[in-house]
Design a protein around this motif. Sequence first.
Motif, mmCIF file in Angstrom:
data_model
loop_
_atom_site.group_PDB
_atom_site.id
_atom_site.type_symbol
_atom_site.label_atom_id
_atom_site.label_comp_id
_atom_site.label_asym_id
_atom_site.label_seq_id
_atom_site.Cartn_x
_atom_site.Cartn_y
_atom_site.Cartn_z
ATOM 1 N N ALA A 11 0.823 -1.208 0.000
ATOM 2 C CA ALA A 11 0.000 0.000 0.000
ATOM 3 C C ALA A 11 0.855 1.255 0.000
ATOM 4 N N ALA A 12 1.989 1.198 0.704
ATOM 5 C CA ALA A 12 2.881 2.358 0.717
ATOM 6 C C ALA A 12 3.590 2.528 -0.619
ATOM 7 N N GLU A 13 4.002 1.405 -1.228
ATOM 8 C CA GLU A 13 4.698 1.473 -2.516
ATOM 9 C C GLU A 13 3.789 1.989 -3.630
ATOM 10 N N THR A 14 2.515 1.628 -3.575
ATOM 11 C CA THR A 14 1.567 2.072 -4.610
ATOM 12 C C THR A 14 0.898 3.393 -4.237
ATOM 13 N N ARG A 15 1.368 4.005 -3.138
ATOM 14 C CA ARG A 15 0.903 5.316 -2.693
ATOM 15 C C ARG A 15 -0.576 5.343 -2.297
#
Length: 344
Positions: A11-15
């Motif tokens: 979720a953090a990598e895909t913003r």
Amino acid sequence: MRFTKKDLDWAAETRVITPEVRDSLVDAFQQKYADKPSLSFANVLYYLGGLIVIGSMTLYVSTAWKDLGGIGHLAVALLYAGAFLLAGRWLWKGKGQIIPGGILITAAVCMTPMAVYGVQEVTGWWVWNEPGAYSDFYRWIKSGWFIMEVSTIVAGLAALRWCRFPFIMLPVAFSLWFMSMDVTAVLYGPEFSWEQRKLVSVWFGLVMLVGSFLVDRRTEQDFAFWGYLFGMFAFWGGLTSMDSDTELGKFMYCFINLLLIGVSVLVQRRVFIVFGGIGVSIYIGHLAYDVFESELLFAFALSCVGLAVIALGLQYHRHKESIESKVVNLLPEAMKRSLPQFRR
């Protein structure tokens, strides 16, 4: 819905969320679930050590303990129970070590049968009859064990009042399972038949399952697991051991096991689908080896049924939420609200 640390990373990598939010969530969840049972190496050692301690004083007691006499049994039980309670309370309250502390308190509860046996041996107060050596408690069905089982249940429930640790339900549910066997000797005397034993086991197990259902998900912690497990041992074990001379009776056995699989979906407990699946397999084995033993086509027909079940599973997986929603909506509103997943 369950998700892991990897899902938060994604979720953090895909913003979807910011890295800062991800870090805050990880820290918050680690603190929240720090004392929850998990398969960490430390927790495995805690439970393994606890089970070894409990087993050494219960299941693995040999006939050599008979030489201790009533005073010896009582002294050992009180000494161990006191030590376990003090150490468990110190870890729980003083050190904040919930899991090892709760396991030691559970071990203290497990000393109750030996303590009660020692008291009965000293006083000669056997409610029904003298059951024999303490080591036979885990081997033979006798009415003389009944008071020991009741006392263990009371001790476990008392411990739960000030120590909300689900593992304490293990000796409680285990004692109820043993009671489902020994209560037959209480009701029908020492000359009970195995048919009576099976019938009592089925009904006692059913009561245990209903009781577990009533407490299921009333709290954040899971206090119903052990009741479901040992309730199924009693109910399903008694049901499976019943002999039926008719094909209709054997089919009804299969039908009940299919109902158990359906119940697993409603109450969201895997224990029902495990026992139900085993029961259905037993019935299929009966068809293969007794009814259609000389029929070549049966194996081919059965393989087609298996493929159809797999196809059904694929459809269920694709439309799981829709199917479960439709099934639940078919239930009366009062029954729907009673399901564990809808309780607040």
